[in-house]
Enzyme design. Structure first.
Site, PDB file in Angstrom:
ATOM      1  N   CYS A  92     -22.861  47.334   9.024  1.00  0.00           N
ATOM      2  CA  CYS A  92     -22.556  47.121  10.433  1.00  0.00           C
ATOM      3  C   CYS A  92     -22.460  45.638  10.808  1.00  0.00           C
ATOM      4  O   CYS A  92     -21.504  44.987  10.418  1.00  0.00           O
ATOM      5  CB  CYS A  92     -23.543  47.899  11.293  1.00  0.00           C
ATOM      6  SG  CYS A  92     -22.892  48.223  12.935  1.00  0.00           S
ATOM      7  N   ARG A 127     -16.890  52.001  22.316  1.00  0.00           N
ATOM      8  CA  ARG A 127     -18.027  51.780  21.430  1.00  0.00           C
ATOM      9  C   ARG A 127     -18.177  53.009  20.537  1.00  0.00           C
ATOM     10  O   ARG A 127     -18.111  54.145  21.017  1.00  0.00           O
ATOM     11  CB  ARG A 127     -19.301  51.514  22.232  1.00  0.00           C
ATOM     12  CG  ARG A 127     -20.418  51.003  21.341  1.00  0.00           C
ATOM     13  CD  ARG A 127     -21.592  50.387  22.055  1.00  0.00           C
ATOM     14  NE  ARG A 127     -22.566  49.973  21.058  1.00  0.00           N
ATOM     15  CZ  ARG A 127     -22.610  48.775  20.500  1.00  0.00           C
ATOM     16  NH1 ARG A 127     -21.764  47.853  20.863  1.00  0.00           N
ATOM     17  NH2 ARG A 127     -23.511  48.498  19.580  1.00  0.00           N
ATOM     18  N   HIS A 193     -25.524  53.537   9.475  1.00  0.00           N
ATOM     19  CA  HIS A 193     -26.960  53.367   9.291  1.00  0.00           C
ATOM     20  C   HIS A 193     -27.509  54.725   8.861  1.00  0.00           C
ATOM     21  O   HIS A 193     -26.793  55.710   8.802  1.00  0.00           O
ATOM     22  CB  HIS A 193     -27.620  52.969  10.620  1.00  0.00           C
ATOM     23  CG  HIS A 193     -26.980  51.778  11.270  1.00  0.00           C
ATOM     24  ND1 HIS A 193     -27.162  50.495  10.825  1.00  0.00           N
ATOM     25  CD2 HIS A 193     -26.170  51.678  12.351  1.00  0.00           C
ATOM     26  CE1 HIS A 193     -26.496  49.660  11.601  1.00  0.00           C
ATOM     27  NE2 HIS A 193     -25.875  50.348  12.534  1.00  0.00           N
TER      28      HIS A 193
END
Ligand code: GLN
Length: 241
Positions: A92, A127, A193
């Site tokens: 990320c 997002r 993640h």
């Protein structure tokens, strides 16, 4: 034998998404095979060892990314390590940092990254938040599923020197363009993640194989396979709008 060095970078800046677990997974999977391994945690101001086998970057906020780039450039050893053939797994914010450029803040200030992989990141159209399921394209051309969760505002596009790590089945990935992550030599960037390597042990072993330059004994774990099967089914059932 000297332990295999797993270098965990700048957790005070890039440690807010639990990606430090990737270091623990790598160490544990080596230890289960009776290979001595150590995690070396490096904070800004510490000298980065140039003799690490694997360098790990995690997720973080925009401002932290700027500080991380400054510290790593001033130190310089990460460049030596990559030149010498070390493996990098950057998640990320880490993925964005190891690229050529990324933007931060309301005014989309362009920041030069480490340039270890040919990608550029700009503010995305939305997002990306939620579970992501992608198909990792392995070096032999076969595929394996990667699961994780993504949470990023930056959208990443690949230059000609980088190839996608995976193709997205569910989620946004790099830029809602069907790709996830990037590979260039032994530098791998990826958005999920989880920690990703806990959820995706085959990817963990791939990094170790690259680092040790040899095949590793398999570690059969039926309970982990079952957990993965359940998680993949749940992601597919829930989908994402
Ligand atoms: N700050 C970056 C973004 O929002 C990375 C976020 C993260 O590491 N999860 O794109």
């Amino acid at each position: 034998m000297t332990p295999i060095k797993i270098v965990l970078l700048y957790q005070s800046l890039l440690g807010i998404y639990g990606d430090r677990g990737n270091a623990m997974v790598l160490r544990k999977r080596l230890q289960w095979r009776d290979i001595d391994a150590e995690i070396v945690e490096i904070e800004p101001g510490d000298a980065v060892p140039a003799d690490g086998a694997v360098y790990l970057f995690g997720g973080g906020e925009d401002a932290a990314q700027i500080s991380a780039v400054k510290g790593l450039k001033a130190d310089g050893h990460i460049f030596e390590a990559v030149e010498a053939g070390a493996v990098v797994f950057a998640v990320c914010a880490g993925f964005q940092i190891v690229g050529n450029t990324f933007t931060v803040g309301e005014h989309d200030e362009v920041i030069e990254g480490l340039g270890l992989i040919d990608v550029d990141t700009r503010r995305g159209t939305e997002r990306a938040v939620g579970e992501i399921l992608s198909h990792w394209i392995k070096p032999d051309g076969t595929e394996s599923l990667i699961t994780g969760f993504e949470n990023h505002g930056g959208f990443t596009t690949l230059g000609s020197a980088a190839t996608p790590l995976a193709r997205v089945e569910i989620g946004i990935g790099n830029a809602n363009d069907g790709t996830e992550g990037a590979v260039q030599g032994k530098v791998i960037g990826s958005y999920p993640h989880g920690p990703s390597l806990a959820r995706n042990p085959e990817l963990a072993d791939h990094l170790l194989t690259l680092a040790l330059d040899r095949e590793l004994d398999p570690l059969p774990m039926p309970e982990l396979d079952e957990l993965r099967r359940q998680r993949i089914a749940a992601i597919r059932k829930a989908g994402r709008s």
